[in-house]
Every structure is written in structure tokens, then in C-alpha cells.
Design a protein around this motif. Sequence first.
Motif, mmCIF file in Angstrom:
data_model
loop_
_atom_site.group_PDB
_atom_site.id
_atom_site.type_symbol
_atom_site.label_atom_id
_atom_site.label_comp_id
_atom_site.label_asym_id
_atom_site.label_seq_id
_atom_site.Cartn_x
_atom_site.Cartn_y
_atom_site.Cartn_z
ATOM 1 N N VAL A 117 18.442 24.504 83.806
ATOM 2 C CA VAL A 117 17.084 24.421 83.250
ATOM 3 C C VAL A 117 16.100 24.861 84.328
ATOM 4 O O VAL A 117 16.243 24.508 85.500
ATOM 5 N N ALA A 118 15.087 25.622 83.909
ATOM 6 C CA ALA A 118 14.013 26.054 84.812
ATOM 7 C C ALA A 118 12.686 25.591 84.243
ATOM 8 O O ALA A 118 12.489 25.559 83.023
ATOM 9 N N GLY A 119 11.766 25.221 85.140
ATOM 10 C CA GLY A 119 10.446 24.799 84.679
ATOM 11 C C GLY A 119 9.759 23.928 85.706
ATOM 12 O O GLY A 119 10.162 23.880 86.880
ATOM 13 N N LYS A 120 8.712 23.229 85.283
ATOM 14 C CA LYS A 120 8.058 22.276 86.157
ATOM 15 C C LYS A 120 9.055 21.204 86.573
ATOM 16 O O LYS A 120 9.974 20.871 85.824
ATOM 17 N N SER A 121 8.858 20.660 87.765
ATOM 18 C CA SER A 121 9.851 19.726 88.300
ATOM 19 C C SER A 121 10.062 18.529 87.394
ATOM 20 O O SER A 121 11.198 18.068 87.220
ATOM 21 N N ASP A 122 8.995 18.007 86.769
ATOM 22 C CA ASP A 122 9.166 16.837 85.904
ATOM 23 C C ASP A 122 9.935 17.189 84.637
ATOM 24 O O ASP A 122 10.737 16.382 84.141
ATOM 25 N N VAL A 123 9.741 18.399 84.123
ATOM 26 C CA VAL A 123 10.467 18.838 82.927
ATOM 27 C C VAL A 123 11.939 19.053 83.243
ATOM 28 O O VAL A 123 12.829 18.651 82.483
ATOM 29 N N VAL A 124 12.221 19.677 84.375
ATOM 30 C CA VAL A 124 13.617 19.902 84.785
ATOM 31 C C VAL A 124 14.336 18.579 84.957
ATOM 32 O O VAL A 124 15.469 18.389 84.480
ATOM 33 N N ALA A 125 13.681 17.641 85.626
ATOM 34 C CA ALA A 125 14.302 16.332 85.844
ATOM 35 C C ALA A 125 14.540 15.623 84.525
ATOM 36 O O ALA A 125 15.645 15.102 84.266
ATOM 37 N N ALA A 126 13.525 15.582 83.660
ATOM 38 C CA ALA A 126 13.653 14.842 82.399
ATOM 39 C C ALA A 126 14.736 15.425 81.509
ATOM 40 O O ALA A 126 15.558 14.691 80.932
ATOM 41 N N SER A 127 14.775 16.761 81.398
ATOM 42 C CA SER A 127 15.742 17.385 80.480
ATOM 43 C C SER A 127 17.170 17.287 81.001
ATOM 44 O O SER A 127 18.093 16.941 80.254
ATOM 45 N N LEU A 128 17.381 17.576 82.291
ATOM 46 C CA LEU A 128 18.740 17.481 82.836
ATOM 47 C C LEU A 128 19.188 16.026 82.956
ATOM 48 O O LEU A 128 20.365 15.716 82.750
ATOM 49 N N GLY A 129 18.268 15.115 83.283
ATOM 50 C CA GLY A 129 18.625 13.702 83.324
ATOM 51 C C GLY A 129 19.060 13.197 81.965
ATOM 52 O O GLY A 129 20.040 12.446 81.845
ATOM 53 N N ALA A 130 18.336 13.605 80.915
ATOM 54 C CA ALA A 130 18.710 13.202 79.561
ATOM 55 C C ALA A 130 20.021 13.859 79.136
ATOM 56 O O ALA A 130 20.855 13.237 78.468
ATOM 57 N N LEU A 131 20.224 15.130 79.520
ATOM 58 C CA LEU A 131 21.482 15.814 79.198
ATOM 59 C C LEU A 131 22.672 15.117 79.854
ATOM 60 O O LEU A 131 23.744 14.988 79.244
ATOM 61 N N ARG A 132 22.483 14.665 81.073
ATOM 62 C CA ARG A 132 23.546 13.944 81.779
ATOM 63 C C ARG A 132 24.010 12.735 80.957
ATOM 64 O O ARG A 132 25.213 12.518 80.761
ATOM 65 N N ASN A 133 23.037 11.969 80.459
ATOM 66 C CA ASN A 133 23.379 10.803 79.640
ATOM 67 C C ASN A 133 23.994 11.196 78.312
ATOM 68 O O ASN A 133 24.945 10.562 77.839
ATOM 69 N N GLU A 134 23.441 12.245 77.674
ATOM 70 C CA GLU A 134 23.915 12.648 76.358
ATOM 71 C C GLU A 134 25.348 13.175 76.420
ATOM 72 O O GLU A 134 26.184 12.841 75.563
ATOM 73 N N ILE A 135 25.642 13.986 77.430
ATOM 74 C CA ILE A 135 27.014 14.507 77.558
ATOM 75 C C ILE A 135 27.988 13.374 77.844
ATOM 76 O O ILE A 135 29.093 13.322 77.292
ATOM 77 N N ALA A 136 27.585 12.436 78.698
ATOM 78 C CA ALA A 136 28.455 11.293 78.987
ATOM 79 C C ALA A 136 28.718 10.485 77.732
ATOM 80 O O ALA A 136 29.843 9.998 77.511
ATOM 81 N N ARG A 137 27.704 10.359 76.876
ATOM 82 C CA ARG A 137 27.897 9.623 75.616
ATOM 83 C C ARG A 137 28.826 10.379 74.680
ATOM 84 O O ARG A 137 29.766 9.802 74.125
ATOM 85 N N ARG A 138 28.582 11.683 74.530
ATOM 86 C CA ARG A 138 29.398 12.485 73.604
ATOM 87 C C ARG A 138 30.858 12.541 74.036
ATOM 88 O O ARG A 138 31.760 12.453 73.196
ATOM 89 N N GLU A 139 31.062 12.691 75.332
ATOM 90 C CA GLU A 139 32.426 12.877 75.842
ATOM 91 C C GLU A 139 33.092 11.555 76.238
ATOM 92 O O GLU A 139 34.175 11.558 76.803
ATOM 93 N N LYS A 140 32.386 10.435 75.943
ATOM 94 C CA LYS A 140 32.922 9.098 76.258
ATOM 95 C C LYS A 140 33.285 8.987 77.745
ATOM 96 O O LYS A 140 34.384 8.553 78.107
ATOM 97 N N LEU A 141 32.347 9.401 78.584
ATOM 98 C CA LEU A 141 32.552 9.367 80.032
ATOM 99 C C LEU A 141 32.005 8.103 80.668
ATOM 100 O O LEU A 141 32.119 7.928 81.884
ATOM 101 N N VAL A 142 31.407 7.220 79.852
ATOM 102 C CA VAL A 142 30.846 5.978 80.378
ATOM 103 C C VAL A 142 31.883 4.876 80.210
ATOM 104 O O VAL A 142 32.232 4.509 79.082
ATOM 105 N N PRO A 143 32.432 4.339 81.299
ATOM 106 C CA PRO A 143 33.471 3.307 81.170
ATOM 107 C C PRO A 143 32.910 2.016 80.578
ATOM 108 O O PRO A 143 31.764 1.634 80.836
#
Length: 601
Positions: free
Chosen positions: A402-428
Motif C-alpha cells: 500500500v502507498a499513501g499518507k503514513s496514517d492511511v498506510v498504517a491503518a490499511s495494512l494493520g487492518a489487513l494483517r488482522n483480516e488475513i489472520a482471521r480468514r486463514e485462522k492464524l490466531v491461536p
Amino acid sequence: MIENLNNRERTHSCGALRKENVGERVTLMGWCARRRDFGPLTFIDLRDRAGITQIVVNQEKAPQAAAKAKEVRGEYVIAVIGEVVLRDETARNPKLATGDVEIQAAEIVILNDAKTLPFQLDASDESLAAEDLRLKYRYLDLRRPQLQANLRLRHRMILEINRYMDEQGFTQIETPNLIKSTPEGARDYIVPSRVQPGKFFALPQSPQIFKQICMIAGLDKYYQIARCFRDEDLRADRQPEFSQLDVEMSFATPDQIYQLVEGLFARLFRLQDIELQIPFPRFTFAEVMRRFGSDKPDMRIDGMELQDLSTTLAETIFAPYASVLSAGGEIKGIVVSGGASMSRKTLDELQEFAKRYGAAALAWIKLGDEFSSSLLKVLGHDVVVDLAGTVGAQKGDAVLIVAGKSDVVAASLGALRNEIARREKLVPENVYAPLWVTDFPMFEFHGDDGRYYSMHHPFTSPLDDDLPVFERAVNGETELFGQIRAKAYDAVINGVEVAGGSIRIHRRDVQSLVFKALGMTEEMARARFGFFLEALAYGTPPHGGIASGIERTLMVLVPTENIRDVMAFPKTASAQDLMIDAPGEVDAKQLEELHLKIVKA
């Protein structure tokens, strides 16, 4: 036929009887959860808050009781008098605590009947009725064992808080619920005054000023379980009214507050047989935003930390990326282990997800059997390979960018991190990962009105090292506001902010500077906070504190992602109480007494 209770008294709850009670004559009372007829035998599952006991009624042994049993329907309230007997070996129910025994009924008393329920109480989570329907009939929804267990846990948690705080020398002090409106942060709920026409109280968003005044008063260690009210847009973890453990200490250092809270949370989590590891690790706000894109990172997720690609792309001529970098923005990526198997459909879904957080686009690289990327045409093969190497991606992985303002990059990639972990059942499961986040920014800039706001609240102290910078910022060097750090800290467990606090401002001159930084004139500051500024002038000790959301902590303990599961009478997402139909209209006489008039929009 409905009968009176008379002098009958229950001897046991419906969850209490065991093999040791065989042969006893008992009286149970509760609700009929289920009735089954087998000719001369009728079985009733009798339920109360403690559990379920099976009742068997034999027509030959107790004909009157058998006749009554056949009248019973779901959710009828009944009393059962009979003998505890051992179930046949093949009929025992290991899923019930009372599953080894049953009651041979001698007498059944119908205490009340019940209409057909609008939904089933014993439905699985997947087949529960719509939440709005359950909230309309909340008194029925609360009969579900899980909700009752949640509320009993809440009770035990508050008992434990009171014990712990007393042991630590704190005094429980109640603060007012009718206060003055101080329009900073979330919106206040406003209460008109009948005896002071044209004037209004506000319901407290927190007891912040009053607990600081307790420190000025020399009370030293204060706490309460405070009811708080905020007129804000609701989410799954927010309600317009909620409870929090509110704490304040004189002469407190952050370390003392960390130790106090860690000890408390260790005790609370033991209520669920969870050993929480203390001390909690500590991270600065700058570090968690750089690494995880969130100030409440879920530390159970392994990997997928944000990695900077700005240097690798510093010389790019790809216009979208070049313009981001020239404007002071960032380009970052995360590595998804095994992500090369993600389909194009999944990548498109993740792109739409990232756009909710402000991302213009989500670029990807897949290191599968065939190397592929959405950037190959615009950056070229060699540059894309460099990008994958920069973030350490291996064969089989995917890189999301993701490219953009620092707050947008952080918010979008941070949320993606959680979403992928949820989808792929990576959260123990059954893992609890706490941390402290410290050194928050003192202020945050809001572009909609072009001014700075307190990130926490205007009574938070700047770091001692940053006080000279703060003074320069207030006196005209406004570009420095973003560099000022606060003595603020949050406790986070499994991605949920469960507590937040700060060391407070105890000097009148510094407090006046903060009000000035927030755009208040001296007259405005006196009108809103004059009493507090006056109080600060009478020997205020250094002090600090913290508040912990009761409901949010319960959400982690239960666990659940819906705050309404841990409250008896919650509101909907539109701040309505469907059961009592509130908010509602008031009659003209009430409005006249309050000197109010409704103006239609």
C-alpha cells in the motif's frame, strides 16, 4: 391451571443435584426448557440459571402429577417435588452436570404459563434469531445460559476488582452523574435543567476532572466502577453507556500504574483459569505503528509486520508511487506466509477491504511456481524482484503493498494483517498476549477543521523532555505539535484496548498552555474549566491514573467480539433500546416545564 406458590420453598437449584443426593426428597423450581411425551412417561428438562435437571413423571406412580405434566409447555414456570433417583447407565447425560440423576416427580405445580416464544432459546450461535428481535425481547434472550454465564462472570469480576483495590489501599468514591458540558472529544449527552431555565447538565464521558480533584483534595488513592456516557457512533465494541474501572493515584509514576494494573488483570484472568504473563511487554506508539500499523496490535499473530519499501522505490518513475513519496508519504508491504496460493478473487476482496481504510489500491506480488505481480507492467521484473527481496519474501509467499499518507498506510495494512489472520485462522485459541503501548502523541491534527486535538484528553501531561518543544509550538511554531509526546499509555490484550490512562498535568501554567494549544482563548478556558484551573493553584500533587473498560475486558475473557453479549440491557448500533422503545417522545407539558421547544428539521 395456574396455582399459587403458597409456602413451598425450593431446596436446590436445577444445577446442584448429584449422585450423592440420590434418595433425597427435593423441591425444584424453574422454566420448562423441553417436554417429551412417551405415553405413560413424561420427561421435562427443568432449567434455572444454575443448570438443567431432568424430571420424569410416571403416570402409574403419580397420576395427578402426570396430568399436570401434559399441560406444561415451553417456558412454563413450574415447581416439582419428588425424589432424586439414579438414571439408568445408558440414559446418563455427560453433557449435563446433573446428568447422572433425575427427579421422580410426585407433585407438579404450574406457577405460570407462557406464550409461544418469538425465537428459540436453545438455538446454536449460527441459527440465533436476528439481534434486533432478541434485543426487543431481551428478557427472553437473557434466559440463554451463555448470556447468564457472562453476567455472572461480570459480577465475579467486579467483586475481584473491589477486593484488589481495597488491598492496594484505594478508597471507592462516587463522582457526580450530572456535570458541566465540556465539548472536547466525543459528544456529551445533554440534560436540561428545569429549575435553571436555559441551562443544561451533561452526563459524564468519564469522571476525569473529579478524580483529579480527589487528588488535589489529598485523597491519594481513588477508584470507582463508574458509569460513563458518550453520544458517539457505535461499533461492535462501543455503547452509548458503559462501565469502567476508574483509578487515580497521587505521586504516581507510570511504572507504579503498570504494576497495579498488571496485578489486577492477572487476578481477573484467573477467574477463567487463565494465567496472564506479567510484566506486560512495553512498546512505544511509534514502534507499534511502524511494525503493526495499529496502536492496539494483536500480538498473537506471528509475522506480517509492516516493512518499508520507500527506499527501494525512491527513484521510481511510476507516477502514483512517485507522487506519494514526493508528498512525504510512504510505501509499505506485509509478507503473507503461504499467500502465493491466494486466488485473484481473494486478492480483489482484500483490495476492497483495504480501500475501507483509505488505501487507493492494493498491489501484490506472488512467489508461486510462477512469479506474478500486479506491478510487473509498471515497475518491471527486476524492481518487483527487489521489492520481494527487501521484505524477505520466500517461495510460496505473497507480498501486499500500500502507498499513501503514513496514517492511511498504517491503518490499511494493520487492518489487513488482522483480516488475513482471521480468514486463514492464524490466531491461536486460548492464547492471551498483553502489552503496554506508551508515549502516544500529545496531539493529532484533524484536516476537516484544520486544528489540533488531544489524542487522549486535554489533561494529559507531555513528556518532560518535550515540554520545551511544546512551549515553542504553542508560541507559534505549530509544525512542532506533531513531535510532542504524552505521558499516556494503553494496555492491550489480543488486539483489544482494555485500559488507557496517563500522568496528568498538575501545573496550572502547563494546563493553560494545553487549552491554548487546543484553540481556546483565556475567556473560553475560564468559562469551561475555570473551577479546575483555580483548583490547580492550591497545591496540586503530581498524579496519574487509568481507566479500564469493564465490558471490553469481559469481551476478551468470554471471549466475544460483540459488546452486547456482556451487558444486560445494551443499545442497538443506532443507540436505541428496542425493549422499552427508547429514546421516545415526551409530552408538551414536560417540554414546557423544561422551557424547550421541538423544532422540526
